[in-house]
Design an enzyme around this catalytic site. Structure first.
Site, PDB file in Angstrom:
ATOM      1  CG  HIS A  43      -2.126  -0.615   0.559  1.00  0.00           C
ATOM      2  ND1 HIS A  43      -2.695  -1.527   2.223  1.00  0.00           N
ATOM      3  CD2 HIS A  43      -3.110  -1.470  -0.512  1.00  0.00           C
ATOM      4  CE1 HIS A  43      -3.589  -2.407   1.665  1.00  0.00           C
ATOM      5  NE2 HIS A  43      -3.731  -1.787  -0.329  1.00  0.00           N
ATOM      6  CG  HIS A  81      -2.390  -6.917   1.016  1.00  0.00           C
ATOM      7  ND1 HIS A  81      -2.139  -5.964  -0.310  1.00  0.00           N
ATOM      8  CD2 HIS A  81      -1.269  -5.802   2.222  1.00  0.00           C
ATOM      9  CE1 HIS A  81      -1.182  -4.968   0.421  1.00  0.00           C
ATOM     10  NE2 HIS A  81      -1.425  -4.377   1.731  1.00  0.00           N
ATOM     11  CB  CYS A 103       3.417 -10.669   3.945  1.00  0.00           C
ATOM     12  SG  CYS A 103       4.331 -11.389   5.432  1.00  0.00           S
ATOM     13  CG  HIS A 131      -6.448  -3.691   4.408  1.00  0.00           C
ATOM     14  ND1 HIS A 131      -5.583  -5.162   4.686  1.00  0.00           N
ATOM     15  CD2 HIS A 131      -5.926  -2.815   4.870  1.00  0.00           C
ATOM     16  CE1 HIS A 131      -4.322  -4.579   4.166  1.00  0.00           C
ATOM     17  NE2 HIS A 131      -4.526  -3.850   4.755  1.00  0.00           N
ATOM     18  CD  GLU A 133      -3.053  -8.948   6.885  1.00  0.00           C
ATOM     19  OE1 GLU A 133      -3.106  -9.784   7.511  1.00  0.00           O
ATOM     20  OE2 GLU A 133      -2.680  -8.131   6.962  1.00  0.00           O
ATOM     21  CB  THR A 170      -0.524  -9.324   9.670  1.00  0.00           C
ATOM     22  OG1 THR A 170      -0.705  -8.854   8.849  1.00  0.00           O
ATOM     23  CG2 THR A 170      -0.375 -11.084   9.825  1.00  0.00           C
ATOM     24  CB  SER A 226       0.255   2.220   4.890  1.00  0.00           C
ATOM     25  OG  SER A 226       1.064   1.628   5.550  1.00  0.00           O
ATOM     26  CB  SER A 271       4.454  -0.501   2.784  1.00  0.00           C
ATOM     27  OG  SER A 271       3.133   0.296   2.682  1.00  0.00           O
TER      28      SER A 271
END
Length: 314
Positions: A43, A81, A103, A131, A133, A170, A226, A271
């Site tokens: 991001h 993500h 990740c 988001h 993730e 996370t 982010s 990021s």
């Protein structure tokens, strides 16, 4: 001006790995073109702009499935993500070459959800709605994963499963996660806990919570999308008690924020490109309230300085 360079700050290993994977893809002439990234690889707009210059195009949309609908040929890169199994399957069915830059910490959460589903659990997942993730994590087992963002969301849950575990995105603030987990425990006393704040996120938040106390102001350098950058600003204000502003780069800094400020703390999201943060620090270090010649704000970091250097394969 006195500047506290909060440490650690900036890039985490998951972000660097994702960027190296994408940079290698740009250099690999054997990969079918065009090469697309499903959403922002990380991001930060500076990073996505730099990749576009390398011939890798970032596609945007409300979710990964809708983004994937835009692609009919070539190569797709899954971002740091993570993505759901459904996205992977559709990419395969379309005959696309898929490159995974997820990740490792996110992969651990996906593995946990699979394991818990196999053992008959339901999972309460604490994350930010919208988001990517949480989208990927919920997509691993949407029938047993329940996404909550606030304590009010917890109150609205109606889960009858005997076995229940709670985990989280996370990049959440560990303090946010703690309060929501306490609410879950209050509603479901037998719930099991598996906190998944990644170490990079945790140590950056802890650094801000302590080091920002010595400053009159905190500047967080990070993209508005982010989550971990936004959380760092939140930690500065709510835990360290220091006013904070998040900026994408030096061009967004407002001189009026510095009125009456003697010491400023600077940190950066996981990021945020290092040259972008260094430019902000350099400006603040030379800034003098009494000298107008030090007041000029000029963002000048070129795109070719943004991405990690990777040697082309021979």
């Amino acid at each position: 001006m006195n500047v506290i360079k909060i440490s650690p700050r900036g890039y985490c290993y998951g972000v660097v790995d994702a960027m190296v994977i994408a940079k290698n893809a740009a250099l690999d002439k054997s990969l079918p073109r065009p090469i697309y990234i499903l959403g922002m690889i990380v991001h930060n707009k500076h990073v996505t702009d730099a990749f576009e210059k390398e011939g890798i195009y970032t596609l945007d949309g409300p979710n990964r499935l809708e983004i994937l609908n835009q692609v009919d040929k070539g190569t797709v890169i899954f971002t740091a993500h993570g993505v759901s199994p459904e996205v992977r399957k559709i990419a395969e069915d379309k005959g696309l070459v898929a490159i995974d830059a997820t990740c490792p910490d996110v992969t651990k959460t996906h593995d946990l959800i699979r394991k818990m589903k196999a053992e008959g659990y339901h999972v309460i997942y604490i994350g930010k709605k919208g988001h990517p993730e949480p989208e990927g994590a919920v997509g691993v087992a949407p029938d047993i994963v329940h996404l909550v963002e606030t304590e009010e969301d917890v109150e609205r849950l109606d889960i009858e499963a005997e076995k229940l575990i709670v985990t989280n995105q996370t990049t959440m603030s560990q303090w946010d996660v703690h309060d929501i987990m306490e609410k879950v425990k209050e509603k479901y006393p037998d719930v099991e806990f598996h906190q998944e704040i990644c170490l990079a996120t945790q140590v950056r938040q802890e650094a801000v919570s302590e080091q920002a106390k010595k400053a009159d102001l905190t500047i967080v350098v990070g993209d508005p999308k982010s989550n971990n950058s936004n959380r760092l600003a939140q930690v500065s204000e709510e835990i360290a008690g220091t006013k904070a502003y998040r900026i994408g780069d030096l061009s967004e800094l407002k001189l009026e924020w510095l009125d009456g400020v003697e010491t400023v703390a600077v940190t950066a999201g996981a990021s945020t490109p290092t040259p972008i943060t260094k430019e902000v620090i350099r400006f603040l270090e030379q800034f003098d309230h009494e000298d107008p010649s030090t007041w000029k704000i000029s963002h000048e970091v070129p795109l070719h300085k943004i991405l990690p250097k990777v040697k082309a394969k021979t």
